[in-house]
Write a protein that holds these residues in place. Structure first.
Motif, PDB file in Angstrom:
ATOM      1  N   THR A 108       4.802 -53.654  12.928  1.00 40.60           N
ATOM      2  CA  THR A 108       3.509 -53.401  12.299  1.00 40.60           C
ATOM      3  C   THR A 108       3.680 -53.700  10.818  1.00 40.60           C
ATOM      4  O   THR A 108       4.575 -53.148  10.171  1.00 40.60           O
ATOM      5  CB  THR A 108       3.065 -51.939  12.497  1.00 40.60           C
ATOM      6  OG1 THR A 108       3.066 -51.631  13.896  1.00 40.60           O
ATOM      7  CG2 THR A 108       1.665 -51.719  11.932  1.00 40.60           C
ATOM      8  N   SER A 109       2.841 -54.575  10.272  1.00 36.75           N
ATOM      9  CA  SER A 109       3.049 -54.993   8.889  1.00 36.75           C
ATOM     10  C   SER A 109       1.740 -55.129   8.141  1.00 36.75           C
ATOM     11  O   SER A 109       0.663 -55.240   8.735  1.00 36.75           O
ATOM     12  CB  SER A 109       3.805 -56.326   8.847  1.00 36.75           C
ATOM     13  OG  SER A 109       3.062 -57.341   9.485  1.00 36.75           O
ATOM     14  N   ASN A 110       1.840 -55.084   6.818  1.00 32.68           N
ATOM     15  CA  ASN A 110       0.734 -55.425   5.943  1.00 32.68           C
ATOM     16  C   ASN A 110       1.294 -56.299   4.830  1.00 32.68           C
ATOM     17  O   ASN A 110       2.387 -56.836   4.956  1.00 32.68           O
ATOM     18  CB  ASN A 110       0.030 -54.164   5.400  1.00 32.68           C
ATOM     19  CG  ASN A 110       0.991 -53.236   4.667  1.00 32.68           C
ATOM     20  OD1 ASN A 110       1.984 -53.679   4.083  1.00 32.68           O
ATOM     21  ND2 ASN A 110       0.713 -51.950   4.695  1.00 32.68           N
ATOM     22  N   TRP A 111       0.547 -56.436   3.735  1.00 37.89           N
ATOM     23  CA  TRP A 111       1.016 -57.332   2.675  1.00 37.89           C
ATOM     24  C   TRP A 111       2.133 -56.731   1.832  1.00 37.89           C
ATOM     25  O   TRP A 111       2.663 -57.385   0.947  1.00 37.89           O
ATOM     26  CB  TRP A 111      -0.153 -57.727   1.771  1.00 37.89           C
ATOM     27  CG  TRP A 111      -0.905 -56.564   1.195  1.00 37.89           C
ATOM     28  CD1 TRP A 111      -0.704 -55.963  -0.014  1.00 37.89           C
ATOM     29  CD2 TRP A 111      -1.977 -55.843   1.804  1.00 37.89           C
ATOM     30  NE1 TRP A 111      -1.569 -54.918  -0.193  1.00 37.89           N
ATOM     31  CE2 TRP A 111      -2.370 -54.819   0.901  1.00 37.89           C
ATOM     32  CE3 TRP A 111      -2.647 -55.965   3.022  1.00 37.89           C
ATOM     33  CZ2 TRP A 111      -3.412 -53.930   1.193  1.00 37.89           C
ATOM     34  CZ3 TRP A 111      -3.675 -55.072   3.302  1.00 37.89           C
ATOM     35  CH2 TRP A 111      -4.041 -54.080   2.397  1.00 37.89           C
ATOM     36  N   LEU A 112       2.534 -55.485   2.131  1.00 42.40           N
ATOM     37  CA  LEU A 112       3.586 -54.839   1.343  1.00 42.40           C
ATOM     38  C   LEU A 112       4.898 -54.670   2.109  1.00 42.40           C
ATOM     39  O   LEU A 112       5.971 -54.864   1.556  1.00 42.40           O
ATOM     40  CB  LEU A 112       3.105 -53.466   0.859  1.00 42.40           C
ATOM     41  CG  LEU A 112       1.965 -53.457  -0.166  1.00 42.40           C
ATOM     42  CD1 LEU A 112       1.554 -52.025  -0.462  1.00 42.40           C
ATOM     43  CD2 LEU A 112       2.386 -54.171  -1.446  1.00 42.40           C
ATOM     44  N   PHE A 113       4.815 -54.296   3.379  1.00 39.81           N
ATOM     45  CA  PHE A 113       6.051 -53.999   4.106  1.00 39.81           C
ATOM     46  C   PHE A 113       5.851 -54.208   5.606  1.00 39.81           C
ATOM     47  O   PHE A 113       4.729 -54.339   6.091  1.00 39.81           O
ATOM     48  CB  PHE A 113       6.514 -52.565   3.841  1.00 39.81           C
ATOM     49  CG  PHE A 113       5.566 -51.524   4.352  1.00 39.81           C
ATOM     50  CD1 PHE A 113       5.697 -51.013   5.645  1.00 39.81           C
ATOM     51  CD2 PHE A 113       4.532 -51.043   3.556  1.00 39.81           C
ATOM     52  CE1 PHE A 113       4.817 -50.060   6.135  1.00 39.81           C
ATOM     53  CE2 PHE A 113       3.650 -50.078   4.035  1.00 39.81           C
ATOM     54  CZ  PHE A 113       3.798 -49.592   5.322  1.00 39.81           C
ATOM     55  N   ALA A 114       6.970 -54.215   6.322  1.00 41.46           N
ATOM     56  CA  ALA A 114       6.961 -54.306   7.785  1.00 41.46           C
ATOM     57  C   ALA A 114       7.743 -53.134   8.355  1.00 41.46           C
ATOM     58  O   ALA A 114       8.768 -52.734   7.808  1.00 41.46           O
ATOM     59  CB  ALA A 114       7.573 -55.630   8.239  1.00 41.46           C
ATOM     60  N   ARG A 115       7.239 -52.561   9.442  1.00 38.05           N
ATOM     61  CA  ARG A 115       7.917 -51.448  10.109  1.00 38.05           C
ATOM     62  C   ARG A 115       8.190 -51.843  11.556  1.00 38.05           C
ATOM     63  O   ARG A 115       7.315 -52.361  12.241  1.00 38.05           O
ATOM     64  CB  ARG A 115       7.046 -50.190  10.070  1.00 38.05           C
ATOM     65  CG  ARG A 115       7.752 -48.948  10.623  1.00 38.05           C
ATOM     66  CD  ARG A 115       6.859 -47.718  10.618  1.00 38.05           C
ATOM     67  NE  ARG A 115       5.864 -47.764  11.678  1.00 38.05           N
ATOM     68  CZ  ARG A 115       4.556 -47.766  11.479  1.00 38.05           C
ATOM     69  NH1 ARG A 115       4.057 -47.747  10.260  1.00 38.05           N
ATOM     70  NH2 ARG A 115       3.711 -47.808  12.498  1.00 38.05           N
ATOM     71  N   TYR A 116       9.407 -51.576  12.021  1.00 37.55           N
ATOM     72  CA  TYR A 116       9.798 -51.925  13.385  1.00 37.55           C
ATOM     73  C   TYR A 116       9.954 -50.645  14.204  1.00 37.55           C
ATOM     74  O   TYR A 116      10.663 -49.725  13.814  1.00 37.55           O
ATOM     75  CB  TYR A 116      11.107 -52.725  13.372  1.00 37.55           C
ATOM     76  CG  TYR A 116      10.952 -54.062  12.674  1.00 37.55           C
ATOM     77  CD1 TYR A 116      10.555 -55.187  13.380  1.00 37.55           C
ATOM     78  CD2 TYR A 116      11.178 -54.183  11.304  1.00 37.55           C
ATOM     79  CE1 TYR A 116      10.392 -56.409  12.755  1.00 37.55           C
ATOM     80  CE2 TYR A 116      11.016 -55.409  10.663  1.00 37.55           C
ATOM     81  CZ  TYR A 116      10.617 -56.518  11.395  1.00 37.55           C
ATOM     82  OH  TYR A 116      10.449 -57.720  10.764  1.00 37.55           O
ATOM     83  N   ASP A 117       9.272 -50.610  15.345  1.00 39.77           N
ATOM     84  CA  ASP A 117       9.279 -49.432  16.211  1.00 39.77           C
ATOM     85  C   ASP A 117       9.740 -49.801  17.621  1.00 39.77           C
ATOM     86  O   ASP A 117       9.695 -50.968  18.018  1.00 39.77           O
ATOM     87  CB  ASP A 117       7.871 -48.830  16.295  1.00 39.77           C
ATOM     88  CG  ASP A 117       7.361 -48.365  14.946  1.00 39.77           C
ATOM     89  OD1 ASP A 117       8.074 -47.610  14.273  1.00 39.77           O
ATOM     90  OD2 ASP A 117       6.249 -48.777  14.574  1.00 39.77           O
ATOM     91  N   ASP A 118      10.121 -48.770  18.379  1.00 44.12           N
ATOM     92  CA  ASP A 118      10.521 -48.942  19.783  1.00 44.12           C
ATOM     93  C   ASP A 118      11.554 -50.055  19.929  1.00 44.12           C
ATOM     94  O   ASP A 118      11.421 -50.961  20.755  1.00 44.12           O
ATOM     95  CB  ASP A 118       9.294 -49.239  20.657  1.00 44.12           C
ATOM     96  CG  ASP A 118       8.296 -48.089  20.658  1.00 44.12           C
ATOM     97  OD1 ASP A 118       8.739 -46.933  20.534  1.00 44.12           O
ATOM     98  OD2 ASP A 118       7.091 -48.348  20.763  1.00 44.12           O
ATOM     99  N   VAL A 119      12.585 -49.970  19.112  1.00 44.55           N
ATOM    100  CA  VAL A 119      13.630 -50.996  19.111  1.00 44.55           C
ATOM    101  C   VAL A 119      14.554 -50.805  20.313  1.00 44.55           C
ATOM    102  O   VAL A 119      15.082 -49.719  20.543  1.00 44.55           O
ATOM    103  CB  VAL A 119      14.445 -50.933  17.802  1.00 44.55           C
ATOM    104  CG1 VAL A 119      15.553 -51.987  17.823  1.00 44.55           C
ATOM    105  CG2 VAL A 119      13.543 -51.134  16.595  1.00 44.55           C
ATOM    106  N   LEU A 120      14.736 -51.870  21.074  1.00 47.75           N
ATOM    107  CA  LEU A 120      15.688 -51.875  22.182  1.00 47.75           C
ATOM    108  C   LEU A 120      16.716 -52.960  21.925  1.00 47.75           C
ATOM    109  O   LEU A 120      16.368 -54.057  21.476  1.00 47.75           O
ATOM    110  CB  LEU A 120      14.974 -52.156  23.509  1.00 47.75           C
ATOM    111  CG  LEU A 120      14.065 -51.048  24.056  1.00 47.75           C
ATOM    112  CD1 LEU A 120      13.415 -51.521  25.352  1.00 47.75           C
ATOM    113  CD2 LEU A 120      14.851 -49.766  24.300  1.00 47.75           C
ATOM    114  N   THR A 121      17.976 -52.664  22.200  1.00 49.79           N
ATOM    115  CA  THR A 121      19.042 -53.655  22.009  1.00 49.79           C
ATOM    116  C   THR A 121      19.764 -53.905  23.325  1.00 49.79           C
ATOM    117  O   THR A 121      19.736 -53.069  24.236  1.00 49.79           O
ATOM    118  CB  THR A 121      20.046 -53.202  20.946  1.00 49.79           C
ATOM    119  OG1 THR A 121      20.654 -51.968  21.371  1.00 49.79           O
ATOM    120  CG2 THR A 121      19.366 -52.994  19.601  1.00 49.79           C
ATOM    121  N   SER A 122      20.411 -55.064  23.396  1.00 55.42           N
ATOM    122  CA  SER A 122      21.121 -55.420  24.628  1.00 55.42           C
ATOM    123  C   SER A 122      22.172 -56.484  24.318  1.00 55.42           C
ATOM    124  O   SER A 122      22.060 -57.216  23.336  1.00 55.42           O
ATOM    125  CB  SER A 122      20.129 -55.953  25.668  1.00 55.42           C
ATOM    126  OG  SER A 122      20.795 -56.399  26.834  1.00 55.42           O
TER     127      SER A 122
END
Length: 202
Positions: A44-58
């Motif tokens: 989720t982002s706007n013109w200032l920052f980006a946020r990453y949610d529900d991160v899954l790794t593999s």
């Protein structure tokens, strides 16, 4: 010119698709010490920052690509349902064009004006009237002959705040030209502003 490399933490974004209110991203980090070389997340982002949610790794690329595809499908369906609401409410929602509004010039003051956003600057899923009609509430780009270009807006359908460039504005509408849903949205916004002003004066 090379495209800018996007990073989410230590992961380099290698695939992404933005639909609706979120972007689904797939990242890679071949140097990961835990062997979790791939990740998938919502951005989720706007013109200032980006946020990453529900991160899954593999450590399994086909597995993370499967998650990536599933999340795109889920986000697409959520967006389809959200954008179908005007149709169910009987709201005509065809995109507005130049003939539907009054063009603007560099000398026009857009502060407090009802503006129409060009459909081609919106993502494909948002190219419809309910996403185009905004109330311009300020920003340097709203003033005539300004060096700034940002216009702060309020969406008259959802009430959400947004930001566009002055060059993104197709034209303006007078209040009497508004469809009924936009007139209602304008009244609701002004009522909220008045209520907030009264509460602040206490």
């Amino acid at each position: 010119m090379d495209e800018e490399i996007r990073k989410a933490g230590d992961y380099t974004i290698i695939h992404s698709l933005h639909i609706g209110d979120r972007e689904v991203v797939l990242g890679e980090n071949q140097e990961n010490q835990d062997g979790q070389k791939f990740m998938c997340a919502f951005c989720t982002s706007n013109w200032l920052f980006a946020r990453y949610d529900d991160v899954l790794t593999s450590d399994d690329y086909p597995e993370i690509v499967t998650v990536y595809g599933q999340r795109i499908a889920e986000q697409a369906e959520k967006t389809r349902v959200d954008l179908s609401k005007p149709k169910f409410q009987g709201i005509p929602n065809a995109p507005l064009t130049e003939k539907d509004c009054t063009p603007i010039s560099y000398n026009d003051d857009l502060n407090g004006k009802i503006i129409v956003i060009k459909p081609d600057v919106l993502r494909r899923e948002y190219r419809m009237a309910t996403q185009q009609i905004k109330l311009c509430t300020g920003g340097f780009g709203a003033s005539p002959n300004s060096r700034g270009s940002a216009c702060c807006c309020v969406d008259l359908y959802s009430g959400k705040e947004s930001r566009f460039e002055r060059v993104d504005v197709l034209g303006t509408l007078e209040q009497e030209q508004l469809p009924e849903w936009a007139k209602l949205g304008l009244v609701e916004y002004r009522q909220k502003q008045q209520k907030s002003k009264e509460q602040g004066a206490r």
